[in-house]
Design a protein around this motif. Structure first.
Motif, PDB file in Angstrom:
ATOM      1  N   LYS A 297      66.890  39.800   3.788  1.00  0.00           N
ATOM      2  CA  LYS A 297      66.588  40.323   2.450  1.00  0.00           C
ATOM      3  C   LYS A 297      66.597  41.849   2.463  1.00  0.00           C
ATOM      4  O   LYS A 297      67.110  42.481   1.525  1.00  0.00           O
ATOM      5  N   ARG A 298      66.030  42.437   3.500  1.00  0.00           N
ATOM      6  CA  ARG A 298      66.011  43.899   3.588  1.00  0.00           C
ATOM      7  C   ARG A 298      67.429  44.454   3.714  1.00  0.00           C
ATOM      8  O   ARG A 298      67.773  45.479   3.111  1.00  0.00           O
ATOM      9  N   GLU A 299      68.276  43.782   4.492  1.00  0.00           N
ATOM     10  CA  GLU A 299      69.651  44.235   4.664  1.00  0.00           C
ATOM     11  C   GLU A 299      70.469  44.062   3.381  1.00  0.00           C
ATOM     12  O   GLU A 299      71.416  44.809   3.140  1.00  0.00           O
ATOM     13  N   THR A 300      70.118  43.077   2.574  1.00  0.00           N
ATOM     14  CA  THR A 300      70.819  42.899   1.306  1.00  0.00           C
ATOM     15  C   THR A 300      70.501  44.041   0.347  1.00  0.00           C
ATOM     16  O   THR A 300      71.380  44.531  -0.372  1.00  0.00           O
ATOM     17  N   ARG A 301      69.241  44.459   0.354  1.00  0.00           N
ATOM     18  CA  ARG A 301      68.858  45.570  -0.528  1.00  0.00           C
ATOM     19  C   ARG A 301      69.463  46.888  -0.055  1.00  0.00           C
ATOM     20  O   ARG A 301      69.910  47.697  -0.860  1.00  0.00           O
ATOM     21  N   ARG A 302      69.437  47.112   1.264  1.00  0.00           N
ATOM     22  CA  ARG A 302      69.950  48.374   1.798  1.00  0.00           C
ATOM     23  C   ARG A 302      70.487  48.104   3.201  1.00  0.00           C
ATOM     24  O   ARG A 302      69.738  47.870   4.134  1.00  0.00           O
ATOM     25  N   VAL A 303      71.800  48.157   3.345  1.00  0.00           N
ATOM     26  CA  VAL A 303      72.429  47.800   4.618  1.00  0.00           C
ATOM     27  C   VAL A 303      72.203  48.905   5.639  1.00  0.00           C
ATOM     28  O   VAL A 303      72.465  50.071   5.374  1.00  0.00           O
ATOM     29  N   PHE A 304      71.705  48.525   6.801  1.00  0.00           N
ATOM     30  CA  PHE A 304      71.579  49.480   7.898  1.00  0.00           C
ATOM     31  C   PHE A 304      71.956  48.849   9.234  1.00  0.00           C
ATOM     32  O   PHE A 304      72.830  49.320   9.946  1.00  0.00           O
ATOM     33  N   LEU A 305      71.318  47.731   9.581  1.00  0.00           N
ATOM     34  CA  LEU A 305      71.547  47.111  10.887  1.00  0.00           C
ATOM     35  C   LEU A 305      72.838  46.298  10.930  1.00  0.00           C
ATOM     36  O   LEU A 305      73.518  46.259  11.957  1.00  0.00           O
ATOM     37  N   THR A 306      73.168  45.629   9.826  1.00  0.00           N
ATOM     38  CA  THR A 306      74.264  44.657   9.841  1.00  0.00           C
ATOM     39  C   THR A 306      75.583  45.224  10.341  1.00  0.00           C
ATOM     40  O   THR A 306      76.229  44.609  11.189  1.00  0.00           O
ATOM     41  N   PRO A 307      76.060  46.390   9.867  1.00  0.00           N
ATOM     42  CA  PRO A 307      77.361  46.874  10.353  1.00  0.00           C
ATOM     43  C   PRO A 307      77.297  47.515  11.732  1.00  0.00           C
ATOM     44  O   PRO A 307      78.334  47.818  12.311  1.00  0.00           O
ATOM     45  N   ARG A 308      76.103  47.731  12.266  1.00  0.00           N
ATOM     46  CA  ARG A 308      75.967  48.443  13.537  1.00  0.00           C
ATOM     47  C   ARG A 308      75.549  47.542  14.692  1.00  0.00           C
ATOM     48  O   ARG A 308      75.723  47.915  15.850  1.00  0.00           O
ATOM     49  N   LEU A 309      74.951  46.402  14.386  1.00  0.00           N
ATOM     50  CA  LEU A 309      74.255  45.638  15.407  1.00  0.00           C
ATOM     51  C   LEU A 309      74.741  44.201  15.450  1.00  0.00           C
ATOM     52  O   LEU A 309      74.878  43.540  14.416  1.00  0.00           O
ATOM     53  N   ASN A 310      75.012  43.723  16.647  1.00  0.00           N
ATOM     54  CA  ASN A 310      75.316  42.318  16.876  1.00  0.00           C
ATOM     55  C   ASN A 310      74.025  41.647  17.348  1.00  0.00           C
ATOM     56  O   ASN A 310      73.471  42.012  18.389  1.00  0.00           O
ATOM     57  N   LEU A 311      73.539  40.690  16.575  1.00  0.00           N
ATOM     58  CA  LEU A 311      72.228  40.090  16.819  1.00  0.00           C
ATOM     59  C   LEU A 311      72.406  38.684  17.381  1.00  0.00           C
ATOM     60  O   LEU A 311      73.085  37.850  16.785  1.00  0.00           O
ATOM     61  N   GLN A 312      71.796  38.436  18.553  1.00  0.00           N
ATOM     62  CA  GLN A 312      71.887  37.132  19.210  1.00  0.00           C
ATOM     63  C   GLN A 312      70.466  36.637  19.491  1.00  0.00           C
ATOM     64  O   GLN A 312      69.611  37.406  19.926  1.00  0.00           O
ATOM     65  N   PHE A 313      70.233  35.328  19.269  1.00  0.00           N
ATOM     66  CA  PHE A 313      68.908  34.740  19.486  1.00  0.00           C
ATOM     67  C   PHE A 313      68.964  33.718  20.617  1.00  0.00           C
ATOM     68  O   PHE A 313      69.910  32.920  20.711  1.00  0.00           O
ATOM     69  N   TYR A 314      67.935  33.756  21.455  1.00  0.00           N
ATOM     70  CA  TYR A 314      67.795  32.836  22.586  1.00  0.00           C
ATOM     71  C   TYR A 314      66.366  32.292  22.582  1.00  0.00           C
ATOM     72  O   TYR A 314      65.446  32.930  22.056  1.00  0.00           O
ATOM     73  N   TYR A 315      66.189  31.141  23.221  1.00  0.00           N
ATOM     74  CA  TYR A 315      64.873  30.502  23.179  1.00  0.00           C
ATOM     75  C   TYR A 315      64.603  29.787  24.498  1.00  0.00           C
ATOM     76  O   TYR A 315      65.431  28.993  24.970  1.00  0.00           O
ATOM     77  N   ILE A 316      63.437  30.098  25.094  1.00  0.00           N
ATOM     78  CA  ILE A 316      62.956  29.407  26.288  1.00  0.00           C
ATOM     79  C   ILE A 316      61.614  28.778  25.944  1.00  0.00           C
ATOM     80  O   ILE A 316      60.659  29.490  25.620  1.00  0.00           O
ATOM     81  N   PRO A 317      61.517  27.451  25.980  1.00  0.00           N
ATOM     82  CA  PRO A 317      60.231  26.818  25.656  1.00  0.00           C
ATOM     83  C   PRO A 317      59.212  27.049  26.766  1.00  0.00           C
ATOM     84  O   PRO A 317      59.530  26.945  27.953  1.00  0.00           O
ATOM     85  N   VAL A 318      58.001  27.379  26.361  1.00  0.00           N
ATOM     86  CA  VAL A 318      56.890  27.567  27.301  1.00  0.00           C
ATOM     87  C   VAL A 318      55.666  26.889  26.710  1.00  0.00           C
ATOM     88  O   VAL A 318      55.260  27.199  25.587  1.00  0.00           O
ATOM     89  N   VAL A 319      55.102  25.946  27.447  1.00  0.00           N
ATOM     90  CA  VAL A 319      53.888  25.241  27.039  1.00  0.00           C
ATOM     91  C   VAL A 319      52.844  25.466  28.120  1.00  0.00           C
ATOM     92  O   VAL A 319      53.109  25.240  29.301  1.00  0.00           O
ATOM     93  N   THR A 320      51.672  25.919  27.706  1.00  0.00           N
ATOM     94  CA  THR A 320      50.653  26.305  28.688  1.00  0.00           C
ATOM     95  C   THR A 320      49.855  25.126  29.202  1.00  0.00           C
ATOM     96  O   THR A 320      49.281  25.186  30.275  1.00  0.00           O
ATOM     97  N   GLY A 321      49.764  24.032  28.457  1.00  0.00           N
ATOM     98  CA  GLY A 321      48.951  22.897  28.884  1.00  0.00           C
ATOM     99  C   GLY A 321      49.531  22.219  30.110  1.00  0.00           C
ATOM    100  O   GLY A 321      50.709  21.865  30.139  1.00  0.00           O
ATOM    101  N   GLN A 322      48.736  22.024  31.139  1.00  0.00           N
ATOM    102  CA  GLN A 322      49.173  21.361  32.349  1.00  0.00           C
ATOM    103  C   GLN A 322      48.350  20.099  32.569  1.00  0.00           C
ATOM    104  O   GLN A 322      47.126  20.155  32.661  1.00  0.00           O
ATOM    105  N   PRO A 323      48.973  18.932  32.659  1.00  0.00           N
ATOM    106  CA  PRO A 323      48.209  17.715  32.915  1.00  0.00           C
ATOM    107  C   PRO A 323      47.663  17.708  34.334  1.00  0.00           C
ATOM    108  O   PRO A 323      48.391  17.935  35.296  1.00  0.00           O
ATOM    109  N   ASN A 324      46.344  17.446  34.481  1.00  0.00           N
ATOM    110  CA  ASN A 324      45.705  17.434  35.790  1.00  0.00           C
ATOM    111  C   ASN A 324      45.477  16.023  36.324  1.00  0.00           C
ATOM    112  O   ASN A 324      45.320  15.820  37.513  1.00  0.00           O
ATOM    113  N   THR A 325      45.418  15.044  35.461  1.00  0.00           N
ATOM    114  CA  THR A 325      45.178  13.675  35.901  1.00  0.00           C
ATOM    115  C   THR A 325      46.237  12.765  35.309  1.00  0.00           C
ATOM    116  O   THR A 325      46.918  13.108  34.347  1.00  0.00           O
TER     117      THR A 325
END
Length: 751
Positions: free
Chosen positions: A444-472
């Motif tokens: 939405k911000r880029e639609t109102r005023r373009v700044f990042l879009t023509p200059r930046l290639n944006l890539q998303f990555y995801y690594i799942p992390v769950v803190t709960g560890q089963p003990n029994t």
């Protein structure tokens, strides 16, 4: 033969894991690829052996129609080839020919095959080019022939991950880059390029000694010479491998000097380390923090301050100042006051022009006009202007508009995307919900005023992390179900891409386990190498996106004075009955519960998903205790742009023993749905399983696929010229309509 049999055994073990035959030792799961590459790093001379074995396994997989082996083997091969000190042209040619065969297969095989075929063609002409480009971009080394920069931003929610995990990740990412200086990385590029081109004829020990004794300015000079030679060879179609080798051999002798050249005994093949990429770790505490970090990556405040530390070293006012400065750069194009009357005789003479280029070109710089009328810009021109953005920072306006009769104006060169930001999310589905929010806000911000879009290639990555560890053993099943509930996106990606399941989903409990290990030399050896190496491998080789639909939700409250709230979600929307507030409501609720059962009366209006893709609107009234909308399908074959809605309906049963109630599950598929409480009793709405994103006192909810903001803007502009047309016309038909969140994996969705 012994080395070859050992490598072949490791490769076959890797393939058995893809078939679901996990290793007997569960601690080895997810580490087979890492241990294979580490073994080659310890003895780089075996790189050609590994590449040759992998090529044979690829050809065998193609003949036997084991397609699920192809992409993991190809990624493993290319990573080894990039890091290898020298690979023969014959072996590169076999890999290149195999990649061309993949062009006859469906996606993603043809897409990955084409990408790797293009890279291998350059690598065969200019050996070492892939390694060189990777180091230059990841380390942001200054180079005119290849001016690209990359950076990895790791975002973690401090309320979802423990302090121990966050501290361990900060320590590991900092330790991985302690020994990496720009000078050392330049030396790596020089040595690797020489060895890749000259092979056994490269004096690696002499090069290291000569570069070590040189001042930094000389090292940078030879680095630039090598980069120019490699880039020219890769870009010129007429250049053959022999000419490139001759150029680098000349530079090789110049670096060694006349006294050392040809005198020192050659030490054989030696490995050149591939430096860890530039990684910054961020605790996600502000809603617009992602956008701020991207702006600071494009325009760092100063060269003396590291961009990844800006958010920590500056207070909010200083950050706002630089961001306001960036926005002022964008606004400058709208605030230029024209003093041109449009009449040629009113133009100043050449001598009066304060910005005339020179007197000899005064006549050519004059503005020539013919009679005509002012033409309003078309919607097409408006969108082109919107998407092109503004000129780069520091760019000056032309001194005078130059136009000759009958000659169209020269088009402004589009901005190049020289920066690549790789955003890596750590956590569960809740942090992906925040990412969907931030991405929608950024668009939405880029639609109102373009700044990042023509200059930046944006890539998303995801690594799942769950803190709960089963003990029994008693809580193992419960913990597994909780993990599956909180990591639906990771589960879908693992089913769609087996290589993601093998290398990334296995980190779900491994990262918390390594973070809580007691401090010891072995712990630092494992964490510093393993976690950082896996992250680097993922962002380097995972370039195939899986696009998830973002859904827009509009929430209406029981207070008429309260404005409706608009939000987005990615994975889930859940509604539940809300506890009554006043005594009057409480007594009414008790009477209603006694007569009609628990829950509240709802009216559900939705558009049914049918195979013909026709719109079929249905409505139903029922009594329910709550409902759940799931946006992530349980199977990868199902449509990603579809909501699976589960409504718990309360049905009254009259029998001889009296009145009783039973819960019945109603399931429906839709893309657009409206839910309203008919008796004006409020309920709660929770988005993306995040209790922090809970709306209370809700009486109505509307859900639909979220539209791309730029599409909405252009459609609004088009409607001004076509008031009576409701369908998309003009350029709007070819613009992306829905807002999709792309998350990169190794293969995308394998058909």
């Amino acid at each position: 033969a012994e080395v070859e049999s050992d490598i072949l055994r490791r490769v076959r073990t890797l393939l058995r894991e893809l078939d679901g035959h996990h290793p007997a030792c569960q601690s080895d799961r997810g580490m087979l690829r890492w241990t294979l590459h580490k073994k080659i790093d310890q003895n780089p001379g075996n790189s050609s052996v590994l590449v040759r074995i992998l090529v044979k396994e690829l050809e065998r997989a193609e003949r036997g129609d084991f397609r699920h082996y192809i992409i993991p083997l190809l990624h493993t091969l290319m990573y080894a080839l990039i890091k290898a000190p020298c690979i023969s042209d014959e072996l590169c040619g076999r890999v290149y020919d195999f990649c061309k065969k993949l062009l006859t297969l469906p996606k993603p095989f043809c897409t990955i095959g084409l990408d790797y075929a293009i890279r291998l063609k350059m690598e065969r002409t200019a050996p070492g080019m892939l390694y060189q480009r990777m180091v230059i971009s990841e380390q942001s080394l200054k180079s005119d022939p290849y001016p690209y920069q990359e950076k990895i931003f790791i975002f973690a929610d401090p309320e979802l991950l423990s302090e121990a995990i966050c501290n361990a990740l900060v320590t590991d990412t900092q330790a991985a880059q302690v020994s990496q200086s720009p000078r050392a990385c330049m030396c790596y590029v020089i040595i690797h390029a020489m060895q890749a081109a000259l092979g056994e004829g490269c004096d690696v020990s002499g090069l290291k000694a000569s570069l070590q004794d040189m001042p930094s300015s000389d090292v940078e000079h030879w680095f630039q010479q090598v980069v120019v030679a490699v880039e020219c060879a890769g870009s010129e179609a007429s250049t053959d491998r022999g000419q490139h080798t001759a150029r680098l051999e000349k530079i090789h002798h110049s670096i060694l000097g006349s006294s050392q050249a040809g005198n020192a005994p050659l030490g054989g093949m030696q490995g050149t380390p591939l430096p860890n990429p530039n990684i910054s770790f961020h605790l996600w505490t502000e809603d617009d923090q992602l956008w701020k970090e991207l702006v600071l990556f494009i325009r760092p405040l100063s060269h003396s301050c590291e961009p990844d530390c800006l958010s920590q070293d500056l207070d909010s006012f200083e950050i706002q100042d630089i961001i306001s400065d960036c926005e002022c750069c964008e606004q400058s194009r709208f605030s230029v006051l024209s003093t041109d009357s449009g009449i040629e005789r009113d133009l100043p003479a050449a001598g009066e022009e304060p910005f005339a280029p020179c007197s000899a070109e005064a006549e050519h710089s004059r503005l020539h006009r013919k009679g005509g009328i002012k033409k309003k810009p078309s919607p097409l021109e408006s969108v082109a202007f919107l998407q092109a953005g503004c000129n780069g920072p520091g760019a000056k306006l032309p001194a005078k508009l130059q136009r000759r009769p009958g000659t169209p104006p020269e088009p402004v060169a589009p901005l190049q995307r020289l920066h690549t930001a790789r955003i890596l999310l750590l956590g569960d589905d809740r942090i992906l919900g925040r990412l969907a929010q931030a991405y929608h806000s950024l668009r939405k911000r880029e639609t109102r005023r373009v700044f990042l879009t023509p200059r930046l290639n944006l890539q998303f990555y995801y690594i799942p992390v769950v803190t709960g560890q089963p003990n029994t053993l008693d809580v193992t099943d419960h913990a597994a179900s909780c993990q599956e509930e909180l990591c639906e996106v990771a589960g879908y990606l693992g089913r769609a891409d087996p290589w993601y399941e093998s290398n990334i989903n296995t980190l779900c409990h491994m990262i918390p386990k390594l973070a809580t290990m007691p401090s010891s030399p072995s712990k630092h050896l494992v964490t510093d190498l393993f976690i950082t190496d896996v992250i680097a491998y993922y962002v380097r080789m995972g370039i195939q996106p899986v696009c998830f639909q973002v859904y827009a939700v509009k929430v209406f409250f029981n207070d008429p004075a309260q404005e409706p709230a608009e939000d987005v979600f990615l994975t889930e929307l859940r509604t539940q009955g809300q506890d009554s507030i006043s005594h009057r409501e409480l007594s009414t609720t008790k009477k209603k519960t006694t007569l009609d059962g628990p829950g509240l009366d709802l009216t559900v209006t939705y558009k049914k998903v049918v195979l013909s893709d026709r719109v079929k609107e249905l409505a139903m009234s029922l009594r329910s205790t709550g409902l759940v909308m799931k946006a992530i399908p349980a199977e990868e074959a199902e449509d990603l742009v579809c909501l699976n809605v589960n409504i718990t309906e309360i049905v009254r049963i009259n029998n001889l023993s009296g009145r009783s109630f039973s819960a019945v599950a109603n399931r429906l598929k839709t893309r657009n749905i409206k839910i309203r409480s008919t008796e004006q009793r409020p309920f709660t709405v929770c988005l993306d399983k995040d209790s922090r994103r809970t709306y209370r006192n809700v009486i109505s909810v509307e859900v639909s696929p979220c539209l791309e903001p730029s599409y909405c803007l252009q459609k609004t502009r088009t409607m001004k010229f076509n008031l009576h047309k409701t369908e998309d016309v003009g350029l709007v038909k070819y613009m992306p309509k829905s807002l999709l969140l792309p998350i990169n994996t190794f293969a995308g969705v394998i058909q």
